[in-house]
Every structure is written in C-alpha cells, then in structure tokens.
Motif scaffolding. Sequence first.
Motif, short mmCIF file in Angstrom:
data_model
loop_
_atom_site.label_atom_id
_atom_site.label_comp_id
_atom_site.label_asym_id
_atom_site.label_seq_id
_atom_site.Cartn_x
_atom_site.Cartn_y
_atom_site.Cartn_z
N ALA A 1 2.39 2.22 13.29
CA ALA A 1 3.22 2.74 11.72
C ALA A 1 2.50 1.68 11.02
N THR A 2 2.07 2.54 9.23
CA THR A 2 1.47 2.25 8.21
C THR A 2 2.68 1.75 7.70
N GLY A 3 1.96 0.31 6.35
CA GLY A 3 2.33 0.69 5.43
C GLY A 3 2.33 1.54 3.95
N GLY A 4 3.65 2.10 3.81
CA GLY A 4 3.91 2.84 2.35
C GLY A 4 2.20 3.19 2.02
N SER A 5 1.83 2.42 1.28
CA SER A 5 0.96 2.03 0.84
C SER A 5 -0.32 2.83 1.13
N ALA A 6 -0.32 3.39 2.86
CA ALA A 6 -2.09 3.10 3.12
C ALA A 6 -2.62 4.44 2.26
N THR B 1 2.70 -13.84 4.16
CA THR B 1 4.50 -12.28 4.20
C THR B 1 3.61 -11.49 2.87
N LEU B 2 3.58 -10.21 3.48
CA LEU B 2 3.60 -8.99 2.49
C LEU B 2 3.90 -9.40 1.10
N GLN B 3 4.57 -9.96 1.20
CA GLN B 3 5.66 -9.95 -0.15
C GLN B 3 4.54 -10.84 -0.89
N GLU C 1 4.62 10.48 -7.58
CA GLU C 1 3.21 10.01 -7.16
C GLU C 1 2.74 10.15 -6.06
N ARG C 2 3.76 9.90 -4.32
CA ARG C 2 3.13 9.51 -3.38
C ARG C 2 3.58 10.57 -3.08
N ARG C 3 4.07 11.61 -2.87
CA ARG C 3 5.00 13.11 -1.97
C ARG C 3 2.73 13.98 -1.68
N LYS D 1 9.51 4.27 9.25
CA LYS D 1 7.67 4.39 10.20
C LYS D 1 7.55 3.08 11.28
N SER D 2 8.55 2.02 11.45
CA SER D 2 8.33 1.06 11.95
C SER D 2 9.25 0.68 13.28
N THR D 3 10.55 1.16 12.50
CA THR D 3 11.77 1.58 13.48
C THR D 3 11.52 2.69 14.44
N ASP E 1 12.65 -5.42 -4.90
CA ASP E 1 12.44 -6.60 -4.28
C ASP E 1 12.01 -6.50 -2.87
N ARG E 2 11.61 -5.46 -2.83
CA ARG E 2 11.25 -4.82 -1.31
C ARG E 2 10.01 -5.38 -0.59
N GLY E 3 8.99 -5.15 -2.01
CA GLY E 3 7.63 -5.89 -1.00
C GLY E 3 6.65 -4.43 -1.54
N VAL E 4 7.06 -3.58 -2.17
CA VAL E 4 6.25 -2.14 -2.80
C VAL E 4 5.03 -2.67 -3.50
N VAL E 5 4.47 -1.96 -3.14
CA VAL E 5 2.94 -1.39 -4.22
C VAL E 5 3.37 -0.73 -5.24
N MET F 1 6.93 7.25 3.40
CA MET F 1 7.32 6.79 2.20
C MET F 1 8.01 5.33 2.43
N PRO F 2 8.15 3.54 2.16
CA PRO F 2 8.63 2.93 2.46
C PRO F 2 9.96 3.34 2.99
N GLY F 3 10.38 2.97 3.84
CA GLY F 3 12.29 3.07 4.05
C GLY F 3 12.46 4.10 5.17
N MET G 1 -7.58 -5.26 0.39
CA MET G 1 -7.30 -5.97 1.70
C MET G 1 -6.11 -4.69 2.67
N GLU G 2 -5.65 -3.54 2.13
CA GLU G 2 -5.09 -2.81 3.49
C GLU G 2 -5.90 -2.13 3.72
N ASN G 3 -6.72 -0.96 3.12
CA ASN G 3 -7.87 -0.55 3.49
C ASN G 3 -8.88 -0.74 4.67
N ALA H 1 1.51 -1.92 11.46
CA ALA H 1 -0.09 -2.65 10.36
C ALA H 1 0.33 -3.63 9.51
N ASP H 2 2.08 -3.44 9.27
CA ASP H 2 1.30 -4.54 8.06
C ASP H 2 1.58 -5.68 9.09
N LEU H 3 2.40 -6.38 10.22
CA LEU H 3 2.22 -7.55 10.76
C LEU H 3 0.45 -8.02 10.95
O1 LIG Z 1 5.23 1.70 0.24
C1 LIG Z 1 4.98 0.35 -0.13
O2 LIG Z 1 4.36 -0.32 -1.26
C2 LIG Z 1 4.59 -0.66 0.27
C3 LIG Z 1 5.30 -0.57 2.29
C4 LIG Z 1 5.67 -1.67 3.03
O3 LIG Z 1 5.95 -1.12 4.83
P1 LIG Z 1 6.44 0.09 4.90
O4 LIG Z 1 6.32 1.41 4.76
O5 LIG Z 1 6.64 -0.40 6.94
O6 LIG Z 1 8.02 -0.23 4.22
C5 LIG Z 1 4.35 -2.48 2.97
O7 LIG Z 1 3.44 -2.04 3.72
C6 LIG Z 1 3.43 -3.34 1.89
O8 LIG Z 1 4.69 -4.28 1.50
C7 LIG Z 1 3.53 -2.21 0.72
#
Ligand SMILES: O=C(O)C1=C[C@@H](OP(=O)(O)O)[C@@H](O)[C@H](O)C1
Length: 175
Positions: free
Chosen positions: A84-89, A52-54, A143-145, A23-25, A124-128, A18-20, A68-70, A41-43
């Motif tokens: 470190a993938t983004g949470g939406s991978a 920016t992702l947002q 949905e994600r678990r 993964k990145s830290t 507001d965090r840029g989550v899909v 999940m985002p948060g 695009m992420e795919n 991967a976000d960078l």
């Molecule tokens: O979970 C998500 O939908 C997303 C999480 C973000 O990364 P983190 O999981 O590193 O926060 C980033 O990839 C994107 O904005 C979408």
Amino acid sequence: MKEKCTEPGCDNVILIGMPGAGKSTLGIVLAKILNYNFVDADLVIQNQCDKTLQKLLDACGPDGFIEMENQVLSDMDFQRTVVATGGSAVYSAAAMEHLRSIGRVVYLKISFDQLRERLCDFQDRGVVLRKGISMSLRELYDERRPLYEMYADITVDVNDLSITAAARKVASALQ
Ligand SMILES: O=C(O)C1=C[C@@H](OP(=O)(O)O)[C@@H](O)[C@H](O)C1
Ligand SMILES: Nc1ncnc2c1ncn2[C@@H]1O[C@H](COP(=O)(O)OP(=O)(O)O)[C@@H](O)[C@H]1O
Ligand SMILES: [Mg+2]
C-alpha cells in the motif's frame, strides 16, 4: 501489449490511489486472499525516519516529503507482497518506475463524491498539498487523477463496495 513479468521479484501488487481510497485497509484483506505478505509504505517511512507522517510533512514540507518517499519506495525489494503506497507516491517518477518493475500497479479508483465523504478532514490528515494548504480537495483530485491513470497497469473502480468486496474485485482483476 507487453506482458508484465510475474517471476519472483516482480510478482508484487502495488496499490496506488487517492488518500482514503482504501489502499491500507483493503491491502491487508487482499494479501490474505492472495496468500501474500503486506507492507504499508507509510509505516516503512515512519519507521525509517522515526517520526509520524504528519511530523515529517511539517518538518520537511511537501517537496522534502516527496523526496524522502521517493527514496524509500525506490529501495523497496519484495516478493509476493501487496504494497500500500501513500497517495503522494505518484509525484515520484523514479519510485513509480521502480515499483512498476517489481509488480503490477493497481489503481483504486474512487469518485470525487465518495472521496469527499471519506476525507472531510483532508487538510489535517497529512496529505501532500503541493500548492499549499489552501488547495481544495477538488484541485487535489484533478491534479492526481491523471498521474494515477498514467502509472496504473490495472484500474479497479471501488466505489460503493465494502472493503472486502473491493479486495475481492482487485483479486479477480489480477487473475
Ligand atoms: O496522499 C498523500 O499526499 C498522502 C497520503 C498518506 O497516505 P494514504 O494515501 O495511505 O492516506 C501519506 O502517505 C502521506 O501523509 C501523504
Ligand atoms: N471500501 C470502503 N468502504 C468504506 N470505507 C472505506 C473503504 N475503504 C476504506 N474505507 C475507510 O476509509 C478510510 C481510509 O482508508 P485507508 O485504507 O486508510 O485509505 P488509504 O490508505 O488509501 O488512504 C478508513 O477509515 C477506512 O476504513
Ligand atoms: Mg494508507
């Protein structure tokens, strides 16, 4: 169970969750422990698209962002690297199959309560949010678990651990 390949080219560590979840830290700390490289991967996405992702999410919408992420994840080719993938991978089946073929996929599992504490601003965090901005954090989590569970080679519960303690726990789970 079939042993996973750990040869050069498939010796990477892929963090999902999940985002948060951290993964990145945690990823950087883990890379230091393992003497690996680290890629967020976000960078890579931001760099390739020069936005920016947002801004990307605003411009492409959830489906465009996932596509695009795919593409970016499916092109990844590393050795001895923590990714470190983004949470939406996990919405990208092709990308996840590719990542599973180049390394071990580690799911950083976090409880809903801890997630809620960390992501109080998730809209507001840029989550899909595939169901739109009215989607609740609970709906997102539910949905994600199952997707994270489905793609995980290893699951590590990181609740109530500092970033360093969680990274050490992942490193020992990889041994
Ligand atoms: O979970 C998500 O939908 C997303 C999480 C973000 O990364 P983190 O999981 O590193 O926060 C980033 O990839 C994107 O904005 C979408
Ligand atoms: N184990 C942890 N304990 C406390 N805070 C954490 C932990 N892991 C991450 N965080 C914090 O949560 C936020 C999101 O972490 P991040 O690594 O960006 O997560 P992700 O990449 O999974 O979205 C950051 O502010 C980070 O410092
Ligand atoms: Mg991240």
